[in-house]
Design an enzyme around this catalytic site. Structure first.
Site, PDB file in Angstrom:
ATOM      1  N   ALA A   4       6.139  -6.487  -9.304  1.00 47.04           N
ATOM      2  CA  ALA A   4       6.272  -6.557  -8.044  1.00 47.04           C
ATOM      3  C   ALA A   4       5.460  -7.831  -7.731  1.00 47.04           C
ATOM      4  O   ALA A   4       4.694  -8.217  -8.448  1.00 47.04           O
ATOM      5  CB  ALA A   4       6.232  -5.377  -7.095  1.00 47.04           C
ATOM      6  N   THR A   5       5.192  -7.891  -6.428  1.00 37.82           N
ATOM      7  CA  THR A   5       4.015  -8.990  -5.929  1.00 37.82           C
ATOM      8  C   THR A   5       2.782  -8.795  -6.730  1.00 37.82           C
ATOM      9  O   THR A   5       2.100  -7.692  -6.663  1.00 37.82           O
ATOM     10  CB  THR A   5       3.678  -8.828  -4.450  1.00 37.82           C
ATOM     11  N   GLN A   6       2.416 -10.129  -7.169  1.00 35.06           N
ATOM     12  CA  GLN A   6       0.791  -9.916  -7.984  1.00 35.06           C
ATOM     13  C   GLN A   6      -0.060 -10.553  -7.374  1.00 35.06           C
ATOM     14  O   GLN A   6      -1.280 -10.621  -7.811  1.00 35.06           O
ATOM     15  CB  GLN A   6       1.153 -10.440  -9.528  1.00 35.06           C
ATOM     16  N   SER A   7       0.375 -11.531  -6.421  1.00 31.47           N
ATOM     17  CA  SER A   7      -0.667 -12.419  -5.791  1.00 31.47           C
ATOM     18  C   SER A   7       0.111 -12.975  -4.485  1.00 31.47           C
ATOM     19  O   SER A   7       1.286 -12.982  -4.530  1.00 31.47           O
ATOM     20  CB  SER A   7      -1.153 -13.441  -6.651  1.00 31.47           C
ATOM     21  N   ASP A  51       4.107  -2.169  -4.536  1.00 31.57           N
ATOM     22  CA  ASP A  51       4.921  -3.215  -3.924  1.00 31.57           C
ATOM     23  C   ASP A  51       4.239  -3.843  -2.509  1.00 31.57           C
ATOM     24  O   ASP A  51       4.851  -3.499  -1.586  1.00 31.57           O
ATOM     25  CB  ASP A  51       6.438  -3.082  -3.832  1.00 31.57           C
TER      26      ASP A  51
END
Lengths: 272, 283, 271
Positions: A32-35, A148
């Site tokens: 999912a969103t990593q940064s 997430d």
């Protein structure tokens, strides 16, 4: 131009070589969103005797690029609370839409609960800032538990159930925090010490006037613009009082003085 | 009702040999027993009004609202079975929210009427459900302003959202009425419930602009007419409460929102309505 | 007996537009013992008559706390009431967890209203066979709602449901103007007097058969409300209240019957 539609809008193979499909990983763990991608920097806020002042600049950065310069990161909720967003701008937009829906639902509820036959519906019974902060903290924690997260740190300002000024923060991990003054991002290092000089305790904050609080916040915004490379000199400032939210979204930092810069090694263009 | 007892009216979604769905017709009967609801569409807004019959002295006065808001700019009033009306409103709110999620813009009155018409119609299709025992009047004001770009937190592109045709306007006041069969039409003046005949007769006398355009009632006049019509349509022996809401454009009194008519205006409208009634009595 | 073709399920309208199954469910409410609710500006009270199946058995429960600020009184099928009560408890808890506040009573009541309506529109389901009086306080102050098997929910100043409840309602209608400014104790006494109206001959209120529930919301100086949590009183805790209305002339078969003029106001016993 290559006439084949498949080639339109893609780098030309004869120039750049064939696309390396190995970048398209089809297996492996779900990510999912990593940064964050497009980001807003600090949000700062301080309580005073009749309410809370909050400010954030109007910049959305793409890495170190000052990409969007008119992004409004303070959003009013039900005209009784204000929410300030630091961090990812698209996640902020998601939250903004979500809070709009929440406000619509809240209006339904209030409509059917309204029993007083008055011209202006009373505000009692609506979600206050404390309720809103609780809700946002549950939302953020839920998202981080789903791996997430919404990549934001959020400040919520307004009033609590006892009609006392309320200010609290929640971040992408669902961590909550409250204090007479709060700042996200770089502001936590640069602005918070300044604000604490004026409102170290709730008692100090309760002694501040609105003018004092606004001045402190403006001073902090200036310091942040001096020292935070991801900041801008155009900013939004909101004052929440019992009368509602006063939001001005196109303020210019005034009385800047860059004289100090010459005395600091490594600042700006100096290299020695 | 000659076909009662022939067996074709015992279940929903059954056609009789002459092509009728009796259960839907019986649902209409439930509507015809309910308090009168009306809607008026005028040039600068929409007014909704309902005659709330006071079934018990123990009811808390003006606490039980019958006209509901959907999103911010739509209002729904209905006659018939009140719990069915609540269900209808819950669904309308879900539709409005789903529309926002998908299209990032408020649902238009026409689209909501279409969705809800479809929903009501679906309850005439199966033996496992019964039709709604309500007729609903949906009013709304679709914004005439430039729609913002989704999630617009900055100024957005200076050219606007795109796809614009010079001189073309959009939005405005709209009014629809949806029947238990799922049938719906747009109206300038709509009435349903017990007093619909009298109310329709009165609505037809009003100058509502109509398709030909021309001068028309203002929103405030429409509020007063709505109150008067509810009083005219009311059956005298029973006590009732008048509930009224209105929706104007952004430049009007409600700023594009569906709201209860302010107390002062409602009381003035009721005073005039009572006076008109008394005038009639003397004739 | 005439066979009604339109009363087999809740998905069939009669030619008059009625749904008999829902009307029959409303009859089940009248089988339950009577419960009364009243709301003033500061308090909402519920009072109930409890039945016992036989001399030596215990008395049924009629009042249920839902959350800190809400309670219900039931008339009809107790097991259906439990389903609704559990649902309401969960909703209140969920709301408290997410928003950190008491759920508005109207919102809660609308939820069970919607839930009950579904049962009147789908084949294979049946309407709930229970009526509720929901009393609670929220930021708007005290509220009293009536819930019917049809899914109809209405806010009332005062109301009574259950067996012979018409007599209680008549009492409430007669005294409706007094309730708004009633104090806590007087409100309970009005409830008990209404209850007595519905008693059958030679029955009276006792500590065994009477339940009282009270919730309050008192405005504090800073504009917020201090909530008196909903609490149910039984047995000796209701003795003083019962005693204080024992001599009223309006009791069906009170201890003071025949004495005539024991007007409630003068006979107050403060607890």
């Amino acid at each position: 131009m290559d006439h084949r539609p498949q080639a339109w809008g893609r780098p030309r193979d004869d120039v750049y070589g064939a696309y390396d499909a190995s970048y398209l990983q089809t297996n492996g763990p779900k990510t999912a969103t990593q940064s964050p991608i497009v980001t807003g920097t600090s949000v700062i806020a301080i309580k005073f005797k009749d309410g809370v002042v909050m400010a954030a600049d109007n910049l959305a950065s793409y890495g170190s690029l000052a990409r969007f310069t008119d992004v409004k990161r303070l959003r009013p909720f039900l005209s009784t609370s204000i929410v300030g967003f630091g961090g990812d701008v698209s996640d902020m937009q998601f939250l903004d839409r979500h809070l709009n829906e929440l406000a619509i639902d809240e209006a339904y509820e209030h409509e059917s609960t309204a029993t007083t036959d008055t011209d202006s519906p009373s505000k009692t019974g609506q979600l206050n800032a404390a309720n809103l902060h609780k809700y946002l903290s549950k939302l953020m924690y839920r998202r981080r538990s789903d791996f997430d997260p919404l990549w934001n740190q959020v400040l919520v300002a307004g009033f609590d159930a006892h009609a006392k000024p309320f200010l609290a923060s929640v971040d992408l991990r669902g961590t909550t925090f409250t204090s007479p003054s709060l700042a996200t991002g770089f502001g936590a290092m640069l602005a918070q010490p300044i604000m604490r000089r004026f409102a170290a305790t709730e008692e100090d904050a309760a002694a501040l006037t609105r003018e004092q609080a606004v001045d402190v916040v403006k001073e902090c915004m200036k310091v942040l613009f001096y020292r935070d490379a991801r900041s801008l000199d155009r900013y939004s400032i909101a004052v929440v009082t019992k009368d509602g939210v006063e939001l001005s979204e196109d303020e210019q930092l005034e009385k800047q003085s860059w004289a100090f810069a010459e005395r600091i090694r490594g600042y700006g263009t100096q290299v020695v | 009702m000659t076909s009662i007892g022939t067996g074709y009216d015992l279940a929903n979604s059954i056609f009789s040999p002459d092509g009728r769905n009796f259960q839907v017709e019986y649902a209409v009967k439930a509507v015809e027993n309910g308090g009168t609801s009306i809607g008026i569409r005028c040039k600068d807004g929409v007014v909704l009004a309902v005659e709330k019959l006071v079934t018990s002295k123990l009811l808390k006065p003006s606490a039980n609202k019958r006209i509901a808001t959907v999103d911010r700019h739509l209002g729904v009033v209905y006659s018939g079975m009140i719990p069915d009306g609540r269900h209808f409103i819950d669904r309308a709110r879900d539709e409005a929210r789903a529309w926002r999620d998908t299209f990032k813009t408020p649902i238009s009155t026409a689209d909501l009427a279409s969705r809800m018409g479809g929903y009501m119609q679906a309850y005439t299709l199966y033996q496992s459900v019964r039709p709604f025992g309500i007729t609903a009047i949906v009013g709304g004001f679709d914004s005439t302003a430039e729609a913002t770009v989704d999630g617009e937190v900055g100024a957005g592109p200076s050219c606007g959202a795109g796809g614009k045709v010079a001189g073309k306007t959009h939005g405005g006041p709209f009014l629809y009425m949806i029947e238990p069969s799922g049938l719906y039409w747009g109206y300038y003046g709509a009435a349903t419930g017990k007093g619909r005949q009298a109310a329709k007769a009165e609505l037809e006398k009003l100058d509502l602009g109509g398709p030909a355009g021309g001068p028309a009632l203002t929103l405030e006049e429409a509020v007063k007419e709505a109150a008067r019509i509810i009083y005219v349509a009311h059956d005298d022996d029973k006590e009732f409460e008048l509930e009224m809401t209105w929706i104007s454009g952004l430049d009007g009194p409600t700023k594009g929102l569906h709201q209860e008519v302010p107390k002062a205006l409602r009381e003035e409208a009721e005073r005039l309505a009572k006076k008109a009634q008394e005038g009639k009595m003397e004739e | 007996m005439f066979r009604n073709n339109y009363d087999n399920d809740s998905v069939t309208f009669s030619p008059q537009g009625r749904i008999f199954q829902v009307e029959y469910a409303a009859e089940a409410v009248k089988q339950g013992s009577v419960v009364v609710g009243i709301a003033s500006k500061t308090h909402a009270v519920l009072v109930a008559i409890k039945r016992n199946a036989e001399e030596l058995s215990s008395y049924q429960k009629k009042l249920f706390p839902i959350d800190e600020h809400v309670g219900i009184a039931i008339a009809g099928l107790t097991s259906d009431a439990r389903v609704l009560s559990n649902f309401m408890k969960q909703q209140c808890l969920g709301h408290r967890l997410t928003y950190g506040r008491n759920m508005p009573v109207r919102t809660l009541v609308d939820m069970i209203g919607s839930k009950a309506q579904i049962n009147t529109q789908h084949y294979g389901k049946r309407p709930y066979g229970v009526g509720l009086l929901v009393a609670g306080v929220d930021e708007q102050g005290p509220h009293l709602f009536e819930f019917q098997p049809s899914g109809m929910t209405e806010e009332m100043v005062a109301f009574a449901i259950g067996a012979r409840s018409q007599m209680a309602r008549t009492y409430l209608e007669k005294n409706i103007d007094k309730f708004a400014d009633c104090g806590r104790e007087e409100l309970v006494r009005h409830g008990l007097r209404a209850l007595k109206e519905s008693l059958v001959q030679d029955r009276e209120l006792t500590v065994d058969n009477t339940s009282v529930g009270v919730a309050g919301a008192v405005k504090v100086d800073d504009g917020s409300t201090k909530v008196e949590p909903f609490q149910v009183y039984d047995q000796q805790d209701v003795a003083a209240w019962i005693e204080s209305v024992a001599d009223d002339k309006e009791g069906g078969a009170g201890a003071g019957e025949g004495e005539g003029e024991g007007e409630g106001e003068g006979m107050e016993v403060d607890s």
